[in-house]
Scaffold this motif. Structure first.
Motif, PDB file in Angstrom:
ATOM      1  N   VAL A  12       0.958  -1.176  -0.012  1.00  0.00           N
ATOM      2  CA  VAL A  12       0.136   0.039  -0.040  1.00  0.00           C
ATOM      3  C   VAL A  12       0.892   1.298   0.114  1.00  0.00           C
ATOM      4  O   VAL A  12       1.794   1.368   0.957  1.00  0.00           O
ATOM      5  N   ARG A  13       0.859   1.918  -1.028  1.00  0.00           N
ATOM      6  CA  ARG A  13       1.710   3.274  -1.180  1.00  0.00           C
ATOM      7  C   ARG A  13       1.290   4.357  -0.164  1.00  0.00           C
ATOM      8  O   ARG A  13       2.211   5.067   0.210  1.00  0.00           O
ATOM      9  N   SER A  14       0.141   4.485   0.216  1.00  0.00           N
ATOM     10  CA  SER A  14      -0.375   5.357   0.882  1.00  0.00           C
ATOM     11  C   SER A  14      -1.702   5.058   1.642  1.00  0.00           C
ATOM     12  O   SER A  14      -2.387   4.297   0.925  1.00  0.00           O
ATOM     13  N   ILE A  15      -1.743   5.577   2.641  1.00  0.00           N
ATOM     14  CA  ILE A  15      -3.232   5.421   3.499  1.00  0.00           C
ATOM     15  C   ILE A  15      -3.970   6.898   3.391  1.00  0.00           C
ATOM     16  O   ILE A  15      -2.994   7.938   3.877  1.00  0.00           O
ATOM     17  N   LEU A  16      -5.030   6.807   3.359  1.00  0.00           N
ATOM     18  CA  LEU A  16      -5.963   8.159   3.633  1.00  0.00           C
ATOM     19  C   LEU A  16      -6.881   8.276   4.827  1.00  0.00           C
ATOM     20  O   LEU A  16      -7.245   7.018   5.085  1.00  0.00           O
ATOM     21  N   LEU A  17      -6.603   8.879   5.769  1.00  0.00           N
ATOM     22  CA  LEU A  17      -7.263   9.045   7.129  1.00  0.00           C
ATOM     23  C   LEU A  17      -8.172  10.499   6.547  1.00  0.00           C
ATOM     24  O   LEU A  17      -7.890  11.752   6.412  1.00  0.00           O
ATOM     25  N   ALA A  18      -9.524  10.125   6.760  1.00  0.00           N
ATOM     26  CA  ALA A  18     -10.641  11.138   6.682  1.00  0.00           C
ATOM     27  C   ALA A  18     -10.975  11.503   8.002  1.00  0.00           C
ATOM     28  O   ALA A  18     -11.486  10.663   8.860  1.00  0.00           O
ATOM     29  N   SER A  19     -10.789  12.780   8.309  1.00  0.00           N
ATOM     30  CA  SER A  19     -10.790  13.451   9.731  1.00  0.00           C
ATOM     31  C   SER A  19     -11.564  14.640   9.544  1.00  0.00           C
ATOM     32  O   SER A  19     -11.918  15.391   8.769  1.00  0.00           O
ATOM     33  N   ASP A  20     -12.584  14.435  10.581  1.00  0.00           N
ATOM     34  CA  ASP A  20     -13.603  15.489  10.642  1.00  0.00           C
ATOM     35  C   ASP A  20     -13.243  16.596  11.726  1.00  0.00           C
ATOM     36  O   ASP A  20     -14.052  17.404  12.325  1.00  0.00           O
ATOM     37  N   VAL A  46      -7.166  14.064   4.966  1.00  0.00           N
ATOM     38  CA  VAL A  46      -8.084  15.001   4.376  1.00  0.00           C
ATOM     39  C   VAL A  46      -9.211  15.367   5.221  1.00  0.00           C
ATOM     40  O   VAL A  46      -9.898  14.498   5.797  1.00  0.00           O
ATOM     41  N   THR A  47      -9.529  16.530   5.339  1.00  0.00           N
ATOM     42  CA  THR A  47     -10.721  16.987   6.124  1.00  0.00           C
ATOM     43  C   THR A  47     -11.494  17.817   5.161  1.00  0.00           C
ATOM     44  O   THR A  47     -10.875  18.671   4.108  1.00  0.00           O
ATOM     45  N   VAL A  48     -12.757  17.764   5.266  1.00  0.00           N
ATOM     46  CA  VAL A  48     -13.563  18.410   4.302  1.00  0.00           C
ATOM     47  C   VAL A  48     -14.644  19.407   5.206  1.00  0.00           C
ATOM     48  O   VAL A  48     -15.489  19.021   5.817  1.00  0.00           O
ATOM     49  N   ILE A  49     -14.605  20.671   4.373  1.00  0.00           N
ATOM     50  CA  ILE A  49     -15.504  21.672   4.965  1.00  0.00           C
ATOM     51  C   ILE A  49     -16.920  21.798   4.261  1.00  0.00           C
ATOM     52  O   ILE A  49     -16.463  22.068   2.930  1.00  0.00           O
ATOM     53  N   ASP A  50     -17.620  21.707   4.624  1.00  0.00           N
ATOM     54  CA  ASP A  50     -18.894  21.866   3.871  1.00  0.00           C
ATOM     55  C   ASP A  50     -19.225  23.143   3.130  1.00  0.00           C
ATOM     56  O   ASP A  50     -19.028  24.264   3.973  1.00  0.00           O
ATOM     57  N   SER A  51     -19.307  23.249   1.712  1.00  0.00           N
ATOM     58  CA  SER A  51     -19.502  24.442   1.194  1.00  0.00           C
ATOM     59  C   SER A  51     -20.530  25.297   1.774  1.00  0.00           C
ATOM     60  O   SER A  51     -20.411  26.648   1.670  1.00  0.00           O
ATOM     61  N   ALA A  52     -21.529  24.903   2.453  1.00  0.00           N
ATOM     62  CA  ALA A  52     -22.736  25.779   3.034  1.00  0.00           C
ATOM     63  C   ALA A  52     -22.363  26.417   3.881  1.00  0.00           C
ATOM     64  O   ALA A  52     -22.768  27.499   4.383  1.00  0.00           O
ATOM     65  N   GLU A  53     -21.297  25.896   4.783  1.00  0.00           N
ATOM     66  CA  GLU A  53     -20.675  26.725   5.804  1.00  0.00           C
ATOM     67  C   GLU A  53     -19.973  27.906   5.607  1.00  0.00           C
ATOM     68  O   GLU A  53     -19.616  29.066   6.313  1.00  0.00           O
ATOM     69  N   THR A  54     -19.213  27.792   4.086  1.00  0.00           N
ATOM     70  CA  THR A  54     -18.395  28.918   3.837  1.00  0.00           C
ATOM     71  C   THR A  54     -18.783  29.626   2.866  1.00  0.00           C
ATOM     72  O   THR A  54     -18.124  30.561   2.053  1.00  0.00           O
ATOM     73  N   ARG A  55     -19.934  29.400   2.109  1.00  0.00           N
ATOM     74  CA  ARG A  55     -20.276  29.974   0.869  1.00  0.00           C
ATOM     75  C   ARG A  55     -20.554  31.571   0.752  1.00  0.00           C
ATOM     76  O   ARG A  55     -20.098  32.112  -0.040  1.00  0.00           O
TER      77      ARG A  55
END
Length: 308
Positions: A12-20, A46-55
């Protein structure tokens, strides 16, 4: 059949951690770091910011949110001794995670699992559900603290091709772990009705063992891995049985197989897998068998570039 040599998780070349960025991601981070060290691979967070919160924000304010999230991620990771790349994305959480995983060539997605308050059961939020359904790579839902490498794998199996694929893949990712194939004996035409006398139960166990032996004979495992496999046969509901197993051996890793269905990769054993995911105390690794699935069905639905 010819069996290829087992490969370690380091392929496995890399592991992705999805963090909130919540406390439930801390255990997932610790496990992802442990695996990255164990496999000598990179970690992508990777952390994802909801576009609705920053639109409504100006570009400068949006950029500030992005830098703040990146600093928090790096602070949580601390002085890690593995290469770390951070992505801060805006938009749909699942689509963004899948896009970054594809972009970085990640072979495993890791995320934390919440619990029902006061019940101690895994809460399958929409993000976990969707990632398990759509990710073309294994998804690891973490509940336990990463005290040590997983001592044992418990592969929940109905002896189907997808369960076989899960056994093969998990065994190769974790070749040092004990390898158990768990099969719940329930009423069915192949095994007869539950209950009955000792003779009937023994006959059902004999039939299950024969199915298990045939299943294992088809497994593309090295002789060393094949020799590690032990079968566990229990009567009853698979979810309840694995819940009890998790209470006794919470550090084991439960493995579930998945298969393509209705243009998505859905859980192989349907409501049984759902009950296992909800009830077990263990971390759960869901492995999709996308063999024969057209690329359009197994490719992540990317809806926009991830941003560093």
């Amino acid at each position: 059949m010819t069996t290829p040599p087992a490969f370690p998780g380091s392929t496995v070349r890399s592991i992705l951690l999805a963090s909130d960025l919540s406390c439930r991601s801390d255990r997932a981070l610790d496990r992802a770091l442990l695996l990255a060290r164990q496999w000598q691979c990179a970690l992508v967070i990777v952390t994802v910011i909801d576009s609705a919160e920053t639109r409504h924000l100006a570009p400068q304010e949006r950029a500030l949110h992005q830098r703040t999230a990146e600093r928090r991620v790096l602070s949580d990771a601390g002085a890690a001794d593995v290469p770390i790349t951070v992505h801060v994305a805006f938009g749909d959480r699942v689509a963004s995670v899948l896009e970054v995983a594809a972009q970085e060539g990640c072979g495993l997605i890791v995320l934390g699992a919440a619990s029902h308050q006061g019940m101690g059961r895994m809460m399958l939020g929409s993000t976990i559900d969707a990632l398990i359904a759509r990710a073309p790579v294994p998804v690891l839902a973490v509940r336990q603290r990463a005290r040590q490498p997983y001592p044992a794998l418990v592969v929940a199996s109905d002896f189907s091709p997808a369960a076989l694929h899960a056994l093969e893949h998990a065994g190769r990712l974790f070749p040092a772990a004990a390898l158990h194939v768990f099969h719940a004996l329930e009423a069915g035409p192949a095994l007869g009705k539950s209950g009955g006398g000792a003779h009937e139960r023994n006959e059902r166990l004999r039939q299950a063992q024969a199915l298990g032996d045939a299943h294992l004979a088809e497994a593309a495992l090295s002789p060393a891995l094949r020799g590690q496999v032990q079968f566990i046969f229990r009567e009853g509901d698979a979810g309840l049985l694995l819940e009890a197993h998790g209470q006794a051996r919470c550090d084991d890793l439960v493995v579930l197989g998945a298969r393509p269905r209705h243009r998505l990769v859905n859980l192989l054993i349907g409501s049984v897998a759902q009950r296992i995911l909800e009830r077990t105390e263990n971390d759960v690794l869901s492995i999709a068998d996308t063999t024969g699935v057209p690329p359009a069905e197994s490719t992540p639905d990317a809806r926009g570039p991830a941003r560093r």
